[in-house]
Design a protein around this motif. Structure first.
Motif, PDB file in Angstrom:
ATOM      1  N   THR A  52     -11.907   4.494   6.964  1.00 38.88           N
ATOM      2  CA  THR A  52     -12.487   4.494   5.522  1.00 38.88           C
ATOM      3  C   THR A  52     -11.082   4.682   4.730  1.00 38.88           C
ATOM      4  OG1 THR A  52     -14.579   5.557   6.188  1.00 38.88           O
ATOM      5  CG2 THR A  52     -14.055   5.472   3.881  1.00 38.88           C
ATOM      6  N   ARG A  53     -10.445   5.586   4.914  1.00 39.30           N
ATOM      7  CA  ARG A  53      -9.105   5.922   4.333  1.00 39.30           C
ATOM      8  C   ARG A  53      -8.108   5.332   5.128  1.00 39.30           C
ATOM      9  NH1 ARG A  53      -9.783   9.235   0.042  1.00 39.30           N
ATOM     10  NH2 ARG A  53      -7.643   9.574   0.004  1.00 39.30           N
ATOM     11  N   SER A  54      -6.953   5.230   4.560  1.00 37.98           N
ATOM     12  CA  SER A  54      -5.557   5.239   4.963  1.00 37.98           C
ATOM     13  C   SER A  54      -4.870   6.658   5.143  1.00 37.98           C
ATOM     14  CB  SER A  54      -4.608   4.131   3.886  1.00 37.98           C
ATOM     15  OG  SER A  54      -5.091   3.071   3.901  1.00 37.98           O
ATOM     16  N   VAL A  55      -4.289   6.594   6.263  1.00 44.29           N
ATOM     17  CA  VAL A  55      -3.449   7.905   6.515  1.00 44.29           C
ATOM     18  C   VAL A  55      -2.000   7.681   6.692  1.00 44.29           C
ATOM     19  CG1 VAL A  55      -5.338   9.041   7.342  1.00 44.29           C
ATOM     20  CG2 VAL A  55      -3.907   7.766   9.034  1.00 44.29           C
ATOM     21  N   ILE A  56      -1.120   8.544   6.491  1.00 43.16           N
ATOM     22  CA  ILE A  56       0.454   8.422   6.863  1.00 43.16           C
ATOM     23  C   ILE A  56       0.983   9.609   7.564  1.00 43.16           C
ATOM     24  CG2 ILE A  56       0.833   6.902   4.721  1.00 43.16           C
ATOM     25  CD1 ILE A  56       1.517   9.377   3.073  1.00 43.16           C
ATOM     26  N   SER A  57       2.024   9.279   8.143  1.00 43.48           N
ATOM     27  CA  SER A  57       2.542  10.157   9.111  1.00 43.48           C
ATOM     28  C   SER A  57       3.348  11.256   8.287  1.00 43.48           C
ATOM     29  CB  SER A  57       3.278   9.713   9.995  1.00 43.48           C
ATOM     30  OG  SER A  57       4.467   9.274   9.721  1.00 43.48           O
ATOM     31  N   ILE A 132      -3.768   1.674   8.244  1.00 45.00           N
ATOM     32  CA  ILE A 132      -4.193   0.956   7.258  1.00 45.00           C
ATOM     33  C   ILE A 132      -5.595   0.929   7.107  1.00 45.00           C
ATOM     34  CG2 ILE A 132      -3.952  -0.986   5.725  1.00 45.00           C
ATOM     35  CD1 ILE A 132      -1.247   0.709   5.954  1.00 45.00           C
ATOM     36  N   GLY A 133      -6.461   1.608   6.328  1.00 49.37           N
ATOM     37  CA  GLY A 133      -7.869   1.408   6.363  1.00 49.37           C
ATOM     38  C   GLY A 133      -8.468   0.584   5.478  1.00 49.37           C
ATOM     39  N   PHE A 134      -9.783   0.821   5.228  1.00 39.68           N
ATOM     40  CA  PHE A 134     -10.522  -0.067   4.573  1.00 39.68           C
ATOM     41  C   PHE A 134     -10.362  -0.050   2.933  1.00 39.68           C
ATOM     42  CE2 PHE A 134     -14.079  -2.731   3.556  1.00 39.68           C
ATOM     43  CZ  PHE A 134     -14.001  -3.943   4.177  1.00 39.68           C
ATOM     44  N   ASP A 135      -9.587   1.280   2.686  1.00 43.78           N
ATOM     45  CA  ASP A 135      -9.454   1.846   1.031  1.00 43.78           C
ATOM     46  C   ASP A 135      -8.403   0.482   0.558  1.00 43.78           C
ATOM     47  OD1 ASP A 135      -7.567   2.785   2.841  1.00 43.78           O
ATOM     48  OD2 ASP A 135      -6.943   4.095   1.403  1.00 43.78           O
ATOM     49  N   ILE A 136      -7.503  -0.061   1.697  1.00 43.49           N
ATOM     50  CA  ILE A 136      -6.513  -1.146   1.170  1.00 43.49           C
ATOM     51  C   ILE A 136      -7.112  -2.497   1.643  1.00 43.49           C
ATOM     52  CG2 ILE A 136      -4.287  -2.025   1.569  1.00 43.49           C
ATOM     53  CD1 ILE A 136      -3.428   0.913   1.903  1.00 43.49           C
ATOM     54  N   LEU A 137      -7.779  -2.557   2.852  1.00 42.31           N
ATOM     55  CA  LEU A 137      -8.060  -3.816   3.368  1.00 42.31           C
ATOM     56  C   LEU A 137      -9.224  -4.444   2.484  1.00 42.31           C
ATOM     57  CD1 LEU A 137      -8.169  -3.126   7.278  1.00 42.31           C
ATOM     58  CD2 LEU A 137      -6.279  -4.332   5.847  1.00 42.31           C
ATOM     59  N   LYS A 138     -10.017  -3.774   1.771  1.00 47.15           N
ATOM     60  CA  LYS A 138     -11.227  -4.365   1.167  1.00 47.15           C
ATOM     61  C   LYS A 138     -10.664  -5.237   0.080  1.00 47.15           C
ATOM     62  CE  LYS A 138     -11.563  -0.514  -2.043  1.00 47.15           C
ATOM     63  NZ  LYS A 138     -12.287   0.511  -2.462  1.00 47.15           N
ATOM     64  N   HIS A 139      -9.409  -5.169  -0.146  1.00 47.09           N
ATOM     65  CA  HIS A 139      -8.883  -5.930  -1.469  1.00 47.09           C
ATOM     66  C   HIS A 139      -8.428  -7.509  -0.912  1.00 47.09           C
ATOM     67  CE1 HIS A 139      -8.674  -2.363  -4.307  1.00 47.09           C
ATOM     68  NE2 HIS A 139      -8.485  -1.836  -3.211  1.00 47.09           N
ATOM     69  N   TYR A 140      -8.424  -7.660   0.380  1.00 49.87           N
ATOM     70  CA  TYR A 140      -7.680  -9.040   0.858  1.00 49.87           C
ATOM     71  C   TYR A 140      -8.912  -9.404   1.786  1.00 49.87           C
ATOM     72  CZ  TYR A 140      -3.667  -6.549  -0.550  1.00 49.87           C
ATOM     73  OH  TYR A 140      -3.008  -5.693  -1.625  1.00 49.87           O
ATOM     74  N   ASN A 147      -8.767 -16.090  20.167  1.00 47.74           N
ATOM     75  CA  ASN A 147      -8.294 -17.115  21.303  1.00 47.74           C
ATOM     76  C   ASN A 147      -6.529 -16.741  21.094  1.00 47.74           C
ATOM     77  OD1 ASN A 147     -10.535 -18.356  21.928  1.00 47.74           O
ATOM     78  ND2 ASN A 147     -10.235 -19.936  20.175  1.00 47.74           N
ATOM     79  N   GLN A 148      -5.916 -16.512  19.860  1.00 45.60           N
ATOM     80  CA  GLN A 148      -4.530 -16.159  19.836  1.00 45.60           C
ATOM     81  C   GLN A 148      -4.348 -14.779  19.782  1.00 45.60           C
ATOM     82  OE1 GLN A 148      -2.103 -18.321  19.830  1.00 45.60           O
ATOM     83  NE2 GLN A 148      -3.578 -20.089  20.015  1.00 45.60           N
ATOM     84  N   ASN A 149      -5.305 -13.860  19.946  1.00 45.63           N
ATOM     85  CA  ASN A 149      -5.371 -12.500  19.848  1.00 45.63           C
ATOM     86  C   ASN A 149      -4.372 -11.989  18.741  1.00 45.63           C
ATOM     87  OD1 ASN A 149      -6.781 -11.717  21.946  1.00 45.63           O
ATOM     88  ND2 ASN A 149      -5.254 -11.668  23.535  1.00 45.63           N
ATOM     89  N   SER A 150      -4.722 -12.791  17.403  1.00 38.58           N
ATOM     90  CA  SER A 150      -3.888 -12.504  16.288  1.00 38.58           C
ATOM     91  C   SER A 150      -4.983 -12.097  15.112  1.00 38.58           C
ATOM     92  CB  SER A 150      -3.064 -13.703  16.079  1.00 38.58           C
ATOM     93  OG  SER A 150      -3.907 -14.740  15.687  1.00 38.58           O
ATOM     94  N   PHE A 151      -4.239 -11.395  14.095  1.00 38.11           N
ATOM     95  CA  PHE A 151      -4.972 -10.933  12.988  1.00 38.11           C
ATOM     96  C   PHE A 151      -4.217 -11.515  11.882  1.00 38.11           C
ATOM     97  CE2 PHE A 151      -5.798  -7.582   9.966  1.00 38.11           C
ATOM     98  CZ  PHE A 151      -7.095  -7.590   9.880  1.00 38.11           C
ATOM     99  N   GLU A 152      -4.875 -11.905  10.735  1.00 37.82           N
ATOM    100  CA  GLU A 152      -4.091 -12.559   9.506  1.00 37.82           C
ATOM    101  C   GLU A 152      -4.736 -11.732   8.200  1.00 37.82           C
ATOM    102  OE1 GLU A 152      -2.395 -16.704  10.328  1.00 37.82           O
ATOM    103  OE2 GLU A 152      -4.090 -16.806   9.078  1.00 37.82           O
ATOM    104  N   ILE A 153      -3.673 -11.523   7.226  1.00 41.25           N
ATOM    105  CA  ILE A 153      -4.317 -10.655   6.001  1.00 41.25           C
ATOM    106  C   ILE A 153      -3.839 -11.755   5.065  1.00 41.25           C
ATOM    107  CG2 ILE A 153      -4.456  -9.185   4.429  1.00 41.25           C
ATOM    108  CD1 ILE A 153      -4.122  -6.955   6.646  1.00 41.25           C
ATOM    109  N   LEU A 154      -4.824 -12.452   4.342  1.00 39.48           N
ATOM    110  CA  LEU A 154      -3.924 -13.398   2.986  1.00 39.48           C
ATOM    111  C   LEU A 154      -3.852 -12.335   1.864  1.00 39.48           C
ATOM    112  CD1 LEU A 154      -3.824 -15.914   1.707  1.00 39.48           C
ATOM    113  CD2 LEU A 154      -6.193 -16.223   1.187  1.00 39.48           C
ATOM    114  N   LEU A 155      -2.638 -12.261   1.710  1.00 38.01           N
ATOM    115  CA  LEU A 155      -2.278 -11.101   0.416  1.00 38.01           C
ATOM    116  C   LEU A 155      -2.286 -11.925  -0.905  1.00 38.01           C
ATOM    117  CD1 LEU A 155       0.824  -9.748   2.368  1.00 38.01           C
ATOM    118  CD2 LEU A 155      -1.378  -8.901   1.990  1.00 38.01           C
ATOM    119  N   ASN A 156      -2.096 -13.149  -1.185  1.00 39.39           N
ATOM    120  CA  ASN A 156      -2.331 -13.859  -2.095  1.00 39.39           C
ATOM    121  C   ASN A 156      -2.551 -15.372  -2.034  1.00 39.39           C
ATOM    122  OD1 ASN A 156       0.173 -15.087  -1.579  1.00 39.39           O
ATOM    123  ND2 ASN A 156       1.225 -14.398  -3.348  1.00 39.39           N
ATOM    124  N   ASN A 157      -3.037 -15.838  -3.346  1.00 34.91           N
ATOM    125  CA  ASN A 157      -3.454 -17.446  -3.149  1.00 34.91           C
ATOM    126  C   ASN A 157      -2.449 -18.321  -3.967  1.00 34.91           C
ATOM    127  OD1 ASN A 157      -4.964 -18.880  -1.559  1.00 34.91           O
ATOM    128  ND2 ASN A 157      -6.736 -18.006  -2.242  1.00 34.91           N
TER     129      ASN A 157
END
Length: 157
Positions: A52-57, A132-140, A147-157
């Motif tokens: 739900t939230r992002s956390v930092i070390s 990096i939690g959904f508080d940030i991910l929900k914006h993208y 098949n590629q074991n990969s993840f992509e986030i579209l940051l802008n268009n």
């Protein structure tokens, strides 16, 4: 178009991020010639769509001299603890995708998330320095290619 990509590493999606202290107008923490300094120090951020939230070390908190904003009860699978909240800016090291949808892996670009975040602290971890939690991910928009074991986030268009 900027894309943040990651491949699975030991069942983890880890990306390159930067975290900075947010500078409020009257603070004299940085030289007056720098209005809003952004740290380009690179950290490893674990993508967690279930968080739900992002956390930092503690490492990031100390290195970036982040400002504490309060405390909150924060639960995990194991228990609930009181954590300290901080205010920060976060950015991602992304790749540029051209009109033909070709990625240039050598053309890394820094993308600053346009909203301040209020992550909570976590203990240092050898595999990553932030979650990096959904508080940030929900914006993208993001996708997972199994098949590629990969993840992509579209940051802008």
């Amino acid at each position: 178009m900027l894309i943040l990509r990651s491949k699975l590493e030991a069942h983890r999606l880890v990306v390159a991020i930067s975290v900075s202290r947010h500078s409020f107008g009257n603070e004299q923490l940085y030289p007056a010639t720098i209005a809003n300094p952004i740290s380009l120090a690179e950290y490893r951020g674990l993508i967690d769509t279930g968080a739900t939230r992002s956390v930092i070390s503690e490492k990031i908190i100390i290195e970036q001299k982040l400002m504490r904003t309060g405390h909150m009860q924060f639960g995990s699978m194991h228990d609930t603890k009181t954590h300290t909240k901080y205010i920060a800016s976060i950015g991602f090291w992304a790749e540029r995708k051209d009109a033909a949808h070709c990625l240039d892996e050598n053309d890394k670009t820094f993308f600053l998330h346009n909203q301040l975040i209020e992550p909570v602290n976590m203990n240092n971890n050898a595999k990553f320095e932030a979650i990096i939690g959904f508080d940030i991910l929900k914006h993208y928009d993001f996708s997972f290619d199994k098949n590629q074991n990969s993840f992509e986030i579209l940051l802008n268009n």
